[in-house]
Each structure stands twice: as C-alpha cells, then as structure tokens.
Design an enzyme around this catalytic site. Structure first.
Site, PDB file in Angstrom:
ATOM      1  N   GLU A  29       0.837  -1.200   0.000  1.00 50.12           N
ATOM      2  CA  GLU A  29       0.000   0.000   0.000  1.00 50.12           C
ATOM      3  C   GLU A  29       0.874   1.253   0.000  1.00 50.12           C
ATOM      4  O   GLU A  29       1.669   1.461   0.923  1.00 50.12           O
ATOM      5  CB  GLU A  29      -0.910  -0.018   1.232  1.00 50.12           C
ATOM      6  CG  GLU A  29      -1.829  -1.236   1.266  1.00 50.12           C
ATOM      7  CD  GLU A  29      -2.446  -1.470   2.633  1.00 50.12           C
ATOM      8  OE1 GLU A  29      -2.284  -0.612   3.526  1.00 50.12           O
ATOM      9  OE2 GLU A  29      -3.087  -2.525   2.812  1.00 50.12           O
ATOM     10  N   SER A  59      -5.557  -4.230   0.942  1.00 40.75           N
ATOM     11  CA  SER A  59      -5.989  -5.610   1.189  1.00 40.75           C
ATOM     12  C   SER A  59      -4.765  -6.456   1.535  1.00 40.75           C
ATOM     13  O   SER A  59      -4.056  -6.922   0.638  1.00 40.75           O
ATOM     14  CB  SER A  59      -6.705  -6.181  -0.041  1.00 40.75           C
ATOM     15  OG  SER A  59      -6.959  -7.559   0.121  1.00 40.75           O
ATOM     16  N   GLU A  60      -4.525  -6.624   2.831  1.00 34.54           N
ATOM     17  CA  GLU A  60      -3.332  -7.352   3.254  1.00 34.54           C
ATOM     18  C   GLU A  60      -3.357  -8.807   2.787  1.00 34.54           C
ATOM     19  O   GLU A  60      -2.335  -9.362   2.377  1.00 34.54           O
ATOM     20  CB  GLU A  60      -3.176  -7.275   4.774  1.00 34.54           C
ATOM     21  CG  GLU A  60      -2.739  -5.907   5.288  1.00 34.54           C
ATOM     22  CD  GLU A  60      -3.863  -4.882   5.279  1.00 34.54           C
ATOM     23  OE1 GLU A  60      -3.571  -3.666   5.343  1.00 34.54           O
ATOM     24  OE2 GLU A  60      -5.045  -5.297   5.220  1.00 34.54           O
ATOM     25  N   GLN A  82       1.790  -2.307   5.871  1.00 33.20           N
ATOM     26  CA  GLN A  82       2.057  -0.932   6.285  1.00 33.20           C
ATOM     27  C   GLN A  82       2.355  -0.788   7.773  1.00 33.20           C
ATOM     28  O   GLN A  82       3.225  -0.011   8.167  1.00 33.20           O
ATOM     29  CB  GLN A  82       0.874  -0.046   5.889  1.00 33.20           C
ATOM     30  CG  GLN A  82       1.207   1.418   5.799  1.00 33.20           C
ATOM     31  CD  GLN A  82       0.105   2.196   5.112  1.00 33.20           C
ATOM     32  OE1 GLN A  82      -0.932   2.463   5.712  1.00 33.20           O
ATOM     33  NE2 GLN A  82       0.313   2.558   3.857  1.00 33.20           N
ATOM     34  N   PHE A  83       1.653  -1.517   8.612  1.00 28.26           N
ATOM     35  CA  PHE A  83       1.949  -1.640  10.037  1.00 28.26           C
ATOM     36  C   PHE A  83       1.769  -3.107  10.415  1.00 28.26           C
ATOM     37  O   PHE A  83       0.846  -3.762   9.911  1.00 28.26           O
ATOM     38  CB  PHE A  83       1.006  -0.785  10.900  1.00 28.26           C
ATOM     39  CG  PHE A  83       1.253   0.692  10.802  1.00 28.26           C
ATOM     40  CD1 PHE A  83       2.040   1.340  11.733  1.00 28.26           C
ATOM     41  CD2 PHE A  83       0.686   1.435   9.780  1.00 28.26           C
ATOM     42  CE1 PHE A  83       2.270   2.703  11.647  1.00 28.26           C
ATOM     43  CE2 PHE A  83       0.902   2.798   9.684  1.00 28.26           C
ATOM     44  CZ  PHE A  83       1.701   3.445  10.622  1.00 28.26           C
ATOM     45  N   ILE A  87      -1.305  -7.036   9.842  1.00 27.37           N
ATOM     46  CA  ILE A  87      -0.887  -8.263   9.176  1.00 27.37           C
ATOM     47  C   ILE A  87      -1.900  -9.388   9.345  1.00 27.37           C
ATOM     48  O   ILE A  87      -1.894 -10.371   8.601  1.00 27.37           O
ATOM     49  CB  ILE A  87       0.501  -8.699   9.696  1.00 27.37           C
ATOM     50  CG1 ILE A  87       1.212  -9.577   8.646  1.00 27.37           C
ATOM     51  CG2 ILE A  87       0.400  -9.408  11.050  1.00 27.37           C
ATOM     52  CD1 ILE A  87       2.686  -9.804   8.953  1.00 27.37           C
ATOM     53  N   HIS A 129      -1.528   0.644  15.912  1.00 24.19           N
ATOM     54  CA  HIS A 129      -0.289   0.949  15.193  1.00 24.19           C
ATOM     55  C   HIS A 129       0.949   0.753  16.073  1.00 24.19           C
ATOM     56  O   HIS A 129       1.981   1.368  15.821  1.00 24.19           O
ATOM     57  CB  HIS A 129      -0.307   2.401  14.692  1.00 24.19           C
ATOM     58  CG  HIS A 129      -1.402   2.710  13.732  1.00 24.19           C
ATOM     59  ND1 HIS A 129      -2.692   2.966  14.137  1.00 24.19           N
ATOM     60  CD2 HIS A 129      -1.420   2.781  12.378  1.00 24.19           C
ATOM     61  CE1 HIS A 129      -3.452   3.207  13.082  1.00 24.19           C
ATOM     62  NE2 HIS A 129      -2.701   3.095  11.996  1.00 24.19           N
TER      63      HIS A 129
END
Length: 324
Positions: A29, A59-60, A82-83, A87, A129
């Site tokens: 992303e 969309s992980e 991204q974080f 996940i 986060h």
C-alpha cells in the site's frame, strides 16, 4: 562508510538487490509514488517502474496472496504490510500456505519471499499501530523472523533475508527508523541469519533483547554499572531460528539473565528463551530468569511510555537479579 538511519539503510538494501536481481519486486500500500508511509521505498518507483514497484489495494490478504503466487512462479517479492498490526488479515495466507509450501512440495516450491513490516510502539500510534506480533509467527514452522536494531544490521539482514530460500518476516522497529544512525557498508553487505550479536560484554547479568529495546537495555546497563553491576547485552537480530548457543555461553558465564521485549509477557518469545535456558543451563543459574515486557493488555495510547519496557523498568530487574 556513509552514515545512514534505518530508513535509508533499508532503502539502500532494496535498491541494491533490485539492481542485482531483476526478479526482486516490491509491492504494498502506497509503496510506489508515495514511497511508503515511512518513505522506506522512496525513489524505487522512479528507478524501477510500476512493474517492479507495485501500489496495491488496501488488502493485506490480497498483498500476501499475490506475493505468494509471484514467488511460486519464480519472482522474489518483498511485500510491505504498512503496520504489523494490519498483518492479521493475511495471517491465514502466511501460516496456512506460505509457511507450508516448501515442506508439502518436498522442496519443489520454496515460495521465497520477504514480508517487511514496521513494528512496535513509541510513536503514539495507539493500539492499532503499536503492537509486536512476532511470537505469533515464531510459533509457525517454516517461517524465519528477523528484527534489526541498527542501520548496518538492517541492510545486512534484509539482503540475507531476500536471498534466503525460506519465507522471512522482517520486522522493522519504527520507533528507531530515524533515531538509530550509524555507518553502513556500501554495496553488497550481508549479516547471516540466525546469529545474535554480543553488543556489550559483561560479567554479572545477561540481558537478551532485540529491536528498539536494545537502546533501553543499554541505558539501563549504564545505570547499573554505576552500582557495580556489569551487564552483558545480546541483540538477537534473528528471532527465529534462535541463536541459543550465544545466549547459553553468556548465561553460563554470568549465571543470571533478564529478557526484554515490547510484546505482552504471556506466551511471548521471552518465555521460550527462559524455558530453553532452564532446560540447557539450569545448573549454571544463580538467580531465577526475569522478563521485562509489555503488559497483557491492549496497547494503550495515553500510557504508552508506561506500557513499554523502558530503562526505568529494566534497571530494577537487573538489580534484583544481580543481588538475588
């Protein structure tokens, strides 16, 4: 050697390997034109184009599923989540598929890829986060798990991870993305996976740590030294496979150990390390092993610095263990 922070070192590693091996692709992303939320992939899109630096939907599960497909067809994908808190939508793809391909195919389909993701607290990111989910992947056979603490190791471990035949989760402690600075070798520089680093030699207490908490452990060790307690600090670097030999060598010398990590205490990697020490070096221990960790609660926003195992929590554990 040039001075870099961790963001620059990881970027340098990705750029080096993408130039060396045209099978390496980056996806995630905002990793393309934006350069990632922390700008770790900045500039790669301009050099390598949109067929090797790919902006994906949010969309992980799709990111990791796509990366697995790429790997099975011979590419070497380096997807970014991204974080690390995000996940979990990809957890099934990682543990049910990615971790098992090499074993279930008898080595015919190794699914070689590296999942990069920022991890840990310290940036006032709140409970979505700031988490440290490494133990949930260490439990899964077939995965390797890495967490560097400094720029030189970040570059060297990432290059080694990309070239490794197994899938690797590469956790990047975002609190020190720009705070940790140091000399980074230019060009090809690898750090072997599965080998810890003895950052500080000592005689009285072994401290086992990784990621951003290394600097808190160093601070606590300096304070302990003023009280006559000499600490040896081991930076794991690779969380799994664990370099238990380096840990045991130190514990057999000091007879005492403190394990520090950001993740909650229950079922964290610290518990496994303590169990292995008890199994393999019990007769060398002069004090019960101690863990200094996050708490078994959601990661708080306003009390972030109370949650993290900072030096003011590590120091009492060192003193208690040394004086037991």
């Amino acid at each position: 050697m040039p001075q870099m922070n961790m963001v620059q070192a990881i970027n340098d590693a990705l750029r080096h390997e993408m130039r060396r091996d045209n099978r390496v692709v980056v996806l995630g992303e905002d990793v393309g034109k934006v350069g990632g939320v922390f700008r770790v992939t900045q500039g790669l899109f301009d050099e390598f184009g949109d067929d090797r630096v790919i902006d994906t939907p949010l969309s992980e599960g799709g990111i990791i599923g796509t990366a697995i497909g790429m790997a099975l067809y011979g590419l070497v994908p380096v997807p970014e989540i991204q974080f690390s808190d995000f996940i979990f939508p990809a957890y099934d793809q990682i543990v049910s598929e990615l971790a098992k391909y090499r074993y279930r195919s008898g080595g015919e389909y190794p699914a070689k890829l590296v999942i990069r993701t920022p991890t840990g607290g310290g940036i006032r990111g709140g409970h979505y986060h700031s988490q440290s989910p490494e133990a949930q992947f260490i439990h899964v056979a077939g995965l390797k798990v890495v967490c560097p603490s400094n720029p030189a190791d970040a570059k060297g471990l990432l290059l080694a991870s990309i070239r490794d035949p197994d899938p690797v989760l590469f956790f990047e402690p975002k609190r020190i993305y720009r705070a940790a600075k140091g000399e980074v070798p230019e060009g090809d520089h690898t750090v072997p996976l599965g080998k810890a680093s003895v950052v500080r030699k000592g005689q009285h207490v072994t401290i086992v740590v990784w990621g951003a908490m290394l600097y808190e452990a160093l601070d606590a060790a300096n304070q302990a030294a003023a009280q006559g307690i000499d600490c040896e600090i081991i930076d794991l670097r690779t969380l799994w496979p664990l370099d238990i030999d380096t840990i045991l060598t130190s514990v057999k010398k000091t007879g005492r150990v403190v394990v520090v990590h950001e993740a909650p205490k229950s079922c964290g990697l610290g518990g496994e390390i303590v169990a292995l020490i008890n199994e393999k070096a019990f007769l060398h221990l002069e004090a019960p092993p101690k863990r200094v960790t996050g708490f078994d609660t959601p990661f708080p926003y306003t009390l972030e610095m109370e949650y993290l195992p900072l030096s003011h929590r590590i120091l009492p554990a060192i003193i208690e263990t040394a004086r037991y």
